[in-house]
Design a protein around this motif. Structure first.
Motif, mmCIF file in Angstrom:
data_model
loop_
_atom_site.group_PDB
_atom_site.id
_atom_site.type_symbol
_atom_site.label_atom_id
_atom_site.label_comp_id
_atom_site.label_asym_id
_atom_site.label_seq_id
_atom_site.Cartn_x
_atom_site.Cartn_y
_atom_site.Cartn_z
ATOM 1 N N VAL A 1 30.072 6.101 16.401
ATOM 2 C CA VAL A 1 30.268 5.473 17.702
ATOM 3 C C VAL A 1 29.178 4.429 17.973
ATOM 4 O O VAL A 1 28.002 4.659 17.720
ATOM 5 C CB VAL A 1 30.301 6.552 18.810
ATOM 6 C CG1 VAL A 1 28.936 7.139 19.081
ATOM 7 C CG2 VAL A 1 30.899 6.011 20.080
ATOM 8 N N PRO A 2 29.576 3.222 18.449
ATOM 9 C CA PRO A 2 28.571 2.227 18.813
ATOM 10 C C PRO A 2 27.804 2.673 20.061
ATOM 11 O O PRO A 2 28.273 3.548 20.800
ATOM 12 C CB PRO A 2 29.388 0.970 19.111
ATOM 13 C CG PRO A 2 30.805 1.281 18.866
ATOM 14 C CD PRO A 2 30.936 2.742 18.585
ATOM 15 N N GLY A 3 26.680 2.064 20.316
ATOM 16 C CA GLY A 3 25.811 2.453 21.424
ATOM 17 C C GLY A 3 26.435 2.363 22.804
ATOM 18 O O GLY A 3 25.971 3.029 23.731
ATOM 19 N N LYS A 4 27.499 1.585 22.954
ATOM 20 C CA LYS A 4 28.109 1.464 24.283
ATOM 21 C C LYS A 4 29.028 2.642 24.609
ATOM 22 O O LYS A 4 29.577 2.715 25.704
ATOM 23 C CB LYS A 4 28.875 0.146 24.405
ATOM 24 C CG LYS A 4 30.080 0.001 23.507
ATOM 25 C CD LYS A 4 30.732 -1.357 23.715
ATOM 26 C CE LYS A 4 31.955 -1.525 22.827
ATOM 27 N NZ LYS A 4 32.635 -2.792 23.092
ATOM 28 N N PHE A 5 29.196 3.573 23.648
ATOM 29 C CA PHE A 5 30.009 4.762 23.865
ATOM 30 C C PHE A 5 29.202 6.025 23.596
ATOM 31 O O PHE A 5 28.153 5.991 22.958
ATOM 32 C CB PHE A 5 31.235 4.756 22.945
ATOM 33 C CG PHE A 5 32.173 3.604 23.167
ATOM 34 C CD1 PHE A 5 32.734 3.358 24.399
ATOM 35 C CD2 PHE A 5 32.517 2.775 22.111
ATOM 36 C CE1 PHE A 5 33.610 2.305 24.598
ATOM 37 C CE2 PHE A 5 33.390 1.715 22.290
ATOM 38 C CZ PHE A 5 33.934 1.475 23.541
ATOM 39 N N ASP A 6 29.745 7.149 24.060
ATOM 40 C CA ASP A 6 29.174 8.463 23.777
ATOM 41 C C ASP A 6 30.334 9.402 23.480
ATOM 42 O O ASP A 6 31.496 9.074 23.749
ATOM 43 C CB ASP A 6 28.365 8.963 24.981
ATOM 44 C CG ASP A 6 27.428 10.111 24.642
ATOM 45 O OD1 ASP A 6 27.374 10.531 23.456
ATOM 46 O OD2 ASP A 6 26.747 10.606 25.552
ATOM 47 N N VAL A 7 30.045 10.571 22.931
ATOM 48 C CA VAL A 7 31.078 11.542 22.571
ATOM 49 C C VAL A 7 30.773 12.862 23.272
ATOM 50 O O VAL A 7 29.636 13.336 23.250
ATOM 51 C CB VAL A 7 31.126 11.756 21.033
ATOM 52 C CG1 VAL A 7 32.192 12.769 20.669
ATOM 53 C CG2 VAL A 7 31.370 10.431 20.322
ATOM 54 N N PHE A 8 31.786 13.430 23.914
ATOM 55 C CA PHE A 8 31.680 14.734 24.555
ATOM 56 C C PHE A 8 32.677 15.661 23.876
ATOM 57 O O PHE A 8 33.742 15.232 23.449
ATOM 58 C CB PHE A 8 32.040 14.651 26.045
ATOM 59 C CG PHE A 8 30.979 14.048 26.919
ATOM 60 C CD1 PHE A 8 30.486 12.783 26.694
ATOM 61 C CD2 PHE A 8 30.488 14.755 28.000
ATOM 62 C CE1 PHE A 8 29.523 12.215 27.511
ATOM 63 C CE2 PHE A 8 29.533 14.208 28.827
ATOM 64 C CZ PHE A 8 29.046 12.937 28.585
ATOM 65 N N ARG A 9 32.325 16.920 23.835
ATOM 66 C CA ARG A 9 33.193 17.932 23.233
ATOM 67 C C ARG A 9 33.560 18.958 24.297
ATOM 68 O O ARG A 9 32.681 19.468 25.004
ATOM 69 C CB ARG A 9 32.421 18.596 22.090
ATOM 70 C CG ARG A 9 33.160 19.709 21.426
ATOM 71 C CD ARG A 9 32.306 20.299 20.333
ATOM 72 N NE ARG A 9 32.924 21.513 19.846
ATOM 73 C CZ ARG A 9 32.700 22.035 18.669
ATOM 74 N NH1 ARG A 9 31.851 21.467 17.842
ATOM 75 N NH2 ARG A 9 33.310 23.124 18.297
ATOM 76 N N GLU A 10 34.873 19.244 24.420
ATOM 77 C CA GLU A 10 35.360 20.277 25.336
ATOM 78 C C GLU A 10 34.748 20.121 26.736
ATOM 79 O O GLU A 10 34.051 20.993 27.233
ATOM 80 C CB GLU A 10 35.082 21.659 24.758
ATOM 81 C CG GLU A 10 35.777 21.866 23.425
ATOM 82 C CD GLU A 10 35.333 23.110 22.695
ATOM 83 O OE1 GLU A 10 36.224 23.810 22.183
ATOM 84 O OE2 GLU A 10 34.126 23.382 22.631
ATOM 85 N N PHE A 11 35.066 18.979 27.357
ATOM 86 C CA PHE A 11 34.511 18.638 28.667
ATOM 87 C C PHE A 11 35.659 18.142 29.537
ATOM 88 O O PHE A 11 36.479 17.340 29.094
ATOM 89 C CB PHE A 11 33.451 17.540 28.494
ATOM 90 C CG PHE A 11 32.453 17.465 29.604
ATOM 91 C CD1 PHE A 11 31.434 18.400 29.704
ATOM 92 C CD2 PHE A 11 32.520 16.459 30.543
ATOM 93 C CE1 PHE A 11 30.491 18.322 30.727
ATOM 94 C CE2 PHE A 11 31.587 16.369 31.561
ATOM 95 C CZ PHE A 11 30.573 17.303 31.659
#
Length: 199
Positions: free
Chosen positions: A70-80
């Protein structure tokens, strides 16, 4: 034997009774003793069944691969959870969100405008929700990308969808086996056969 005892609860345990009009997205944060990963769909509480090893390994594979790429302008969440509207607060297995999303350390949910990609790994008890209900709701809320992941001979198969902003519905964008290589929402290259590898 009572249903309460079957779930390890006291005999006098009172199951939550929905208010007139159903539960709301805010209720998920206030109701006591809800099982982990409880979702709200059309004002009704949805309790998740125990997950299979395939389900958990696939979530881990996608979560780690997306975090790595993922590029810095995004983030990843799990089970949220994502509050789509007053009566819908589903919990996608993995979501890619804008890094500037207004989430503090104590926040318990995202807003649909913050979500770029919602991923659902289909379980035996979630087939209809993941194939029909959730895609319709995610598209209606304007989430640009949706992946539905199914199991085929022990490996994940990823069905990729992109939002048609005019109709607010998803358009199929391909079915991926063994390798998931995409240019949107960013450059992604995932070896789907790696789901078998223990980390």
């Amino acid at each position: 034997m009572s249903a309460a005892r079957e779930y390890g609860l006291d005999e006098d345990y009172e199951w939550p009774r929905p208010p007139a009009g159903g539960w709301t997205a805010d209720d998920l944060d206030r109701l006591p003793n809800l099982p982990p990963h409880t979702e709200l769909i059309d004002g009704s509480l949805v309790f998740v069944s125990p997950q299979t090893s395939f389900h958990m390994r696939t979530i881990r594979l996608l979560d780690l691969a997306l975090l790595d790429q993922v590029p810095g302008k995004f983030d990843v969440f799990r089970e949220f959870t994502v509050t789509l509207n007053r009566q819908n607060r589903p919990e996608p297995d993995v979501v890619v969100v804008r890094a500037d999303a207004d989430t503090g350390p104590k926040d318990t949910r995202l807003l649909p405008e913050d979500v770029v990609l919602a991923v659902e790994v289909v379980s035996e008890d979630s087939v209809a929700r993941d194939r029909e209900v959730k895609p319709r709701k995610y598209a209606g809320a304007g989430i640009p990308h949706y992946w539905r992941v199914e199991e085929e001979q022990g490996l994940p198969v990823v069905y990729v969808y992109e939002l048609d902003s005019v109709t607010r519905s998803y358009i199929p964008n391909g079915v991926y086996r063994n390798r998931l290589k995409l240019a949107v929402p960013f450059d992604i290259d995932i070896d789907l056969t790696a789901v078998d590898r223990r980390r």
